[in-house]
Structure formats: structure tokens, C-alpha cells
Design an enzyme around this catalytic site. Sequence first.
Site, PDB file in Angstrom:
ATOM      1  N   GLU A 285       0.838  -1.214   0.000  1.00  0.00           N
ATOM      2  CA  GLU A 285       0.000   0.000   0.000  1.00  0.00           C
ATOM      3  C   GLU A 285       0.875   1.266   0.000  1.00  0.00           C
ATOM      4  O   GLU A 285       0.575   2.238  -0.693  1.00  0.00           O
ATOM      5  CB  GLU A 285      -0.930   0.027   1.219  1.00  0.00           C
ATOM      6  CG  GLU A 285      -1.972  -1.085   1.246  1.00  0.00           C
ATOM      7  CD  GLU A 285      -2.872  -1.073   0.017  1.00  0.00           C
ATOM      8  OE1 GLU A 285      -3.240   0.023  -0.443  1.00  0.00           O
ATOM      9  OE2 GLU A 285      -3.203  -2.165  -0.482  1.00  0.00           O
ATOM     10  N   ASP A 370       4.008  -3.931  -5.764  1.00  0.00           N
ATOM     11  CA  ASP A 370       4.610  -5.203  -5.340  1.00  0.00           C
ATOM     12  C   ASP A 370       6.134  -5.076  -5.285  1.00  0.00           C
ATOM     13  O   ASP A 370       6.773  -5.505  -4.325  1.00  0.00           O
ATOM     14  CB  ASP A 370       4.243  -6.330  -6.315  1.00  0.00           C
ATOM     15  CG  ASP A 370       2.841  -6.873  -6.065  1.00  0.00           C
ATOM     16  OD1 ASP A 370       2.245  -6.534  -5.025  1.00  0.00           O
ATOM     17  OD2 ASP A 370       2.349  -7.641  -6.917  1.00  0.00           O
TER      18      ASP A 370
HETATM   19 ZN   LIG Z   1      -2.393  -2.550  -4.726  1.00  0.00          ZN
END
Ligand SMILES: [Zn+2]
Length: 428
Positions: A285, A370
Site C-alpha cells: 500500500e 509489489d
Molecule cells: Zn495494490
Amino acid sequence: MADYSLVFTLVFSSALVLVLLTKFYLASRQIRHVARHRDQVPAAFAGTISLASHQKAADYTITKARFGLLELAFGTAVLVGWTLLGGIDLLNQALMNSGLAAYGSLVPQLALLAAFGLISGLLDLPFTLYSTFRIEERFGFNKMTFKLWLGDLVKSLLVGLVIGLPIVALILWIMGSTGAWWWLWAWGVWMGFNLLVLVLYPTVIAPLFNKFQPLEDESLKARVTALMQRCGFAAKGLFVMDGSKRSAHANAYFTGFGASKRVVFFDTLLKQLSPAEVDAVLAHELGHFKHKHIIKRIAAMFAMSLAGFALLGWLSTQVWFYTGLGVRPNMTGSNDALALLLFLLVVPLFSFFISPLFALLSRKHEFEADAYAIAQTDGRDLQSALLKLYQDNASTLTPDPVYVKFYYSHPPASERLSRMGAPTGTPA
Ligand SMILES: [Zn+2]
């Protein structure tokens, strides 16, 4: 003028049929593809995902896609009913002749939009009910009682009225009173309103529906705070939300601006993931923030809305825009509410074909987030967290590639894990 009206009816009908066929084609592809791969866990996941949960995900995906087809058929019929078959015209004429016009031009217009919203909402109710109390229930996701569901409905309606009615009234007033460039003013007001909602949502609106408690687990708090400091964020507030009250689906999000900025963990997420995995999910996030994905998304929304308002500004002055959609414009009263309503009904048909572009951009952002998470935490934690989340949410591991291109805002698990570079077959 009559000619243009007919041309527009044809354009609208063709778009409607094209969207219907495309969506039908995509859903059948997805259903067939998932069904074909139902009997075997993909080799890359053989060591980590059981056949039972693979099949549950397949069944859940297929059930939702089939139900989506039913909704699509019904929604298309309703749209034709509102437009070409004269539903909106009927409603508009009834309100125009009801004496509401005596209260000024704004009142019948607001009544038209409110009546439309109410009827559409009622037509949607059976689908929402079935989806929550049959489909989600059958797969063990629904945690809502009927009472809670009804309470939510009433609250949403009230919030919609309190927030929605004034902004719609303001926009209608701008449309009627600020001249040819009204759409520019309306756009500015609409953007301001959106930013206001972004600020108010976490602190005012969301607490109406859920309880938010400060994260109390001290060791997790220390971990998360350390991660945020490492990434250069001031942890303003860490909250746990009682998501389990409604659904077993798990999530975490980053919300708000400035002083209202906070990190929200669903209690379901904290239950399913280890502290290291929670860290990894939070790092993902934070990756969205570091790469300015949220600002970029808001900027894209600003630009799209500007184009939309400009288009509406032009369309609202064209008689064929109304007559081509089965509506007689008002001769005496204002047509602003009609234009707004027709525009909102028609635009999704045309924007559907650019939606893969936005989905692509969103998937690209997920990969970037990621990559950021892996740089900040142990990559294996993100992998195992993602696997657990995909599994607990019964997301299929074998979606149809074309369906993914159109609809998936997040890349399928297989792509995300293989992008992380580790062999996905090893239990992490
Ligand atoms: Zn995401």
C-alpha cells in the site's frame, strides 16, 4: 432535426448491442476457461493450494459470472425501458404536470432525479439481496444478518440524500444560471466536492457503517510503525475495522488526505495473516503512495470529468440528444436534469471500450507496488500473504486471459507471484 434524432437512436442502439455482445462473450470465455481448469491445481501452485480450495474458487468465479450475465440482461432491458421505450419521458411528463413546477424550476428537476434514483434502486434490490444472501452466503463469505443489511440500506439512503441532494441541486443551479460556460463551473464544483468527500470519508462517513478502533496489538504496532518510518511515512493513525461484521473477505487500505490520513486494517486481515505478512501488505500500500498512484488516479479522474462536462455542455443543447433517446424535451421548463440523467445513462456504453486501458494502467501500478514492497520487506512474506488473500477470497488462479485484460484491476495471482521471481511451488 428528425434525421439526427434517428441517427443518434441508431448509434445508441448499436453501442448497446455491441456492449451487450462483448460482455456476454467475455463472461462466457471466463466461465469456459475456469471450468476447463477446475479439475487440477495449476502446477505452479500444486504445493501450496489444495484441490478443494482451487475448486471452491472456480465455483465461486463461475457462479458470479453467470449471475453477472443475468444482471447484464436485466440491466440492458431496464436501460431500453428508460430510454427508447419512454420510461424517462413518462416520468418527466408526470412530474411536469404534477404542479411541482409551481415551486420553481429546480424542484421538479430534483424530483425527477430522486424518483429515477429510487426506482432504479428498487429494481436493483433483488439482485443485491440474491448476491449477498445466496451467493456470498453459499460460499461462506456473508456475515450480514438481514437486519444489518436493511440498516445499511437506510443509512446509505440517508447519506445519499444529505450529501447527494445539495450537490445535485447546486450543479443544476449552475447549469441554469451561469451561461454557456456552465460546464466549466460545474466541473470545478464537482471536483471540489470529490476532494471534500475524500477528506470526510474516513472520519465522517465510514464510521457510520463500521467501528474503527486504534490498533492495540503493541508488537504489531511497533512493527508497522518501524516499517512506515523506514519508508518515510508519518504514521498518523493505525486502525482496525470490524469488516468481519459483513463479510469474510479481507483487505487493508490507506485512506484520507493530510490530517485525516490513516491506515485501516480489516480485522479479517489481521486474523488471516502473520505480522510479517501484514507488514508486507502494508508495504505494498505504501508503494502505491511512493509511486504517486493515488494522485495520478485523481488527476486522471479530473481530466476525464472535464471532458465529460464539456461533452455534456454541448449535448444538452442538441434536441436530437433527447429525442434520439426517446425523451421529449420540456418546452417551458428546464431540461438540465434530463440532460444530466440521459448523459449518465449513455456514457458507460461508450466508455466501456476504453476501460481495458484503465485496467491495464491499474495492473501496472499493482506490479510497481509489489516491487516496492519486496524492496522494503522480505519478498517471501508478500508472496505468502498474496496466496492467502487470493485463496481466502476464492479468487481463481486460472482466469481467462482476455477477460483479465478487460476487467482485472489487479493482476492474477500467477502473474504477480511469477513477477516476484521466486518459484511459486515452494511453500513460503
Ligand atoms: Zn495494490
